[in-house]
Enzyme design. Structure first.
Site, PDB file in Angstrom:
ATOM      1  N   ARG A   1       4.636   6.595   2.850  1.00 40.32           N
ATOM      2  CA  ARG A   1       3.980   7.797   3.367  1.00 40.32           C
ATOM      3  C   ARG A   1       3.189   7.430   4.625  1.00 40.32           C
ATOM      4  O   ARG A   1       2.770   6.271   4.791  1.00 40.32           O
ATOM      5  CB  ARG A   1       3.044   8.398   2.314  1.00 40.32           C
ATOM      6  CG  ARG A   1       1.918   7.475   1.889  1.00 40.32           C
ATOM      7  CD  ARG A   1       1.120   8.072   0.726  1.00 40.32           C
ATOM      8  NE  ARG A   1      -0.035   7.254   0.392  1.00 40.32           N
ATOM      9  CZ  ARG A   1       0.003   6.137  -0.332  1.00 40.32           C
ATOM     10  NH1 ARG A   1       1.157   5.713  -0.822  1.00 40.32           N
ATOM     11  NH2 ARG A   1      -1.108   5.461  -0.582  1.00 40.32           N
TER      12      ARG A   1
ATOM     13  N   CYS B   1      -3.974   6.444  11.448  1.00 43.98           N
ATOM     14  CA  CYS B   1      -3.347   6.414  12.779  1.00 43.98           C
ATOM     15  C   CYS B   1      -2.329   7.529  12.995  1.00 43.98           C
ATOM     16  O   CYS B   1      -1.856   7.728  14.118  1.00 43.98           O
ATOM     17  CB  CYS B   1      -2.682   5.060  13.020  1.00 43.98           C
ATOM     18  SG  CYS B   1      -1.227   4.724  11.977  1.00 43.98           S
TER      19      CYS B   1
ATOM     20  N   CYS C   1      -2.252   0.739  15.041  1.00 45.22           N
ATOM     21  CA  CYS C   1      -3.195   1.170  14.008  1.00 45.22           C
ATOM     22  C   CYS C   1      -4.395   0.229  13.941  1.00 45.22           C
ATOM     23  O   CYS C   1      -4.256  -1.001  13.943  1.00 45.22           O
ATOM     24  CB  CYS C   1      -2.508   1.222  12.648  1.00 45.22           C
ATOM     25  SG  CYS C   1      -3.581   1.882  11.334  1.00 45.22           S
TER      26      CYS C   1
ATOM     27  N   THR D   1       0.820  -1.219   0.000  1.00 41.84           N
ATOM     28  CA  THR D   1       0.000   0.000   0.000  1.00 41.84           C
ATOM     29  C   THR D   1       0.848   1.261   0.000  1.00 41.84           C
ATOM     30  O   THR D   1       0.339   2.354  -0.255  1.00 41.84           O
ATOM     31  CB  THR D   1      -0.923   0.028   1.233  1.00 41.84           C
ATOM     32  OG1 THR D   1      -0.122   0.023   2.425  1.00 41.84           O
ATOM     33  CG2 THR D   1      -1.843  -1.179   1.245  1.00 41.84           C
TER      34      THR D   1
ATOM     35  N   CYS E   1       2.573   2.748   9.510  1.00 33.97           N
ATOM     36  CA  CYS E   1       1.589   2.920  10.582  1.00 33.97           C
ATOM     37  C   CYS E   1       2.222   2.768  11.958  1.00 33.97           C
ATOM     38  O   CYS E   1       3.327   2.251  12.108  1.00 33.97           O
ATOM     39  CB  CYS E   1       0.478   1.868  10.459  1.00 33.97           C
ATOM     40  SG  CYS E   1      -0.390   1.837   8.891  1.00 33.97           S
TER      41      CYS E   1
ATOM     42  N   CYS F   1       0.311   6.833   7.377  1.00 37.57           N
ATOM     43  CA  CYS F   1      -1.099   6.442   7.368  1.00 37.57           C
ATOM     44  C   CYS F   1      -1.956   7.620   7.826  1.00 37.57           C
ATOM     45  O   CYS F   1      -1.663   8.259   8.834  1.00 37.57           O
ATOM     46  CB  CYS F   1      -1.295   5.246   8.291  1.00 37.57           C
ATOM     47  SG  CYS F   1      -3.010   4.764   8.547  1.00 37.57           S
TER      48      CYS F   1
END
Length: 344
Positions: A66, A71, A41, A33, A37, A68
């Site tokens: 990048r 969270c 999370c 993805t 996190c 999340c």
């Protein structure tokens, strides 16, 4: 467990249980993805083979990941700074600070700041402030200061406010505290158990001492001016409950009242110890993280060792990070036997 000692298996286990205590100690990168996190999370767990762990958000971003949006892992450092700033404000203020005031100072909403502060310290801001005043009062009284002086020096507005706040908490009056237990009555007994001779002592509030291979002399040293009464009808009923809990420790101890006092940090550690289920253990690092102080492993160990009520505050359930039993005030055979009984 320190960051350096954690394995990827440890980190993955923390992710699976959504362990808030480990937020800020590492981040979880999900390669499929492209996000990273917090361990806690709430999003659906990814497949293990798609996960890579990073020391912090900066390291994750260097690989193109990048943060999340659910969270907000980069806010952990901001949370730390907010809590530190709030604690400094609480310590510097002569009057209790409202939650809204603390939240405004840190840039959070009151509700969110309450959650952040409690997660980091184990106490709400108001409870932390009360514990700080109580700690200062106990220190002043223990130094032999006059009771009235100690009350004002600790930040209370007056004697009535002090006694109102301390009612049901110190177990002894302020005058008794400064006098080494003067005016307080402590019932006690030494009874035989399958673990050896056991000392049990209690104020009218609850058990204030449980130890092995100690007797009256040990109590006199801890409470030199208290009235020590051996036995007693009402005490006998409490003593029976304590002995049964020690002989069969799988049933829990919450029904037995205790009367213990320590610093705010010590009391937070002791509360966490009482949350450990029978048959399970935690490491000193686990306890430090649970009270919101993951770097205070040594302090957590000291608080564990300062426990005055063995078994009922189950410090025997704390072991070293490598699984070794570690130390125990009353000898490793007793610790080993308690854990064995609870494991059944």
């Amino acid at each position: 467990m320190s960051r350096d000692l954690m394995t990827d298996d440890d980190r993955w286990a923390a992710v699976l249980r959504r362990d808030r205590a480990l937020d800020g100690r590492f981040v979880t990168g999900v390669l499929t993805t492209g996000i990273y996190c917090r361990p806690s999370c709430a999003a659906r767990h990814p497949l293990r083979e798609n996960v890579r762990f990073f020391q912090d958000g900066a390291a994750a971003r260097e690989t193109g990941l990048r943060p999340c949006k659910r969270c907000l892992p980069d806010d952990v450092a901001r949370d730390d700074r907010a809590v530190i700033k709030a604690i400094a404000a609480i310590k510097d203020s002569e009057e209790p600070l409202a939650l809204a005031d603390l939240a405004c100072r840190t840039g959070y909403s009151p509700t969110h700041f309450q959650r952040v502060f409690t997660r980091h310290t184990g106490l709400s801001p108001a409870a932390y402030a009360r514990a700080l005043r109580e700690e200062r009062a106990r220190a002043a009284l223990s130094d032999g200061n006059r009771v009235t002086d100690a009350i004002y020096d600790a930040g209370f507005s007056g004697p009535s406010r002090f006694y109102e706040n301390m009612e049901g908490r110190m177990g002894m009056t302020a005058s008794a505290w400064v006098g080494g237990g003067k005016g307080a009555t402590i019932h006690w007994a030494v009874v035989p158990t399958s673990l050896g001779e056991m000392l049990v002592a209690a104020t009218e509030k609850g058990v204030c001492r449980l130890s092995f291979d100690e007797g009256r002399a040990a109590l006199e040293k801890r409470f030199p001016a208290a009235t020590l009464v051996e036995g007693g009808a009402e005490f006998a009923a409490l003593l029976k409950q304590v002995v049964e809990a020690v002989e069969a420790p799988t049933g829990g101890f919450d029904h037995i009242p205790i009367d213990v006092k320590g610093t705010a940090f010590q009391e937070a550690v002791w509360r966490e110890l009482r949350k450990i289920p029978a048959g399970e253990t935690r490491s000193y690092a686990d306890i430090a993280a649970a009270v919101g102080k993951p770097k205070a492993v040594r302090a957590a160990g000291s608080a564990n060792g300062a426990n005055n009520v063995a078994v009922l505050i189950p410090c025997h359930r704390v072991v070293r990070s490598d699984g070794a039993l570690g130390g125990y005030a009353y000898g490793l055979p007793i610790k080993e036997e308690l854990l064995k009984r609870e494991g059944r």
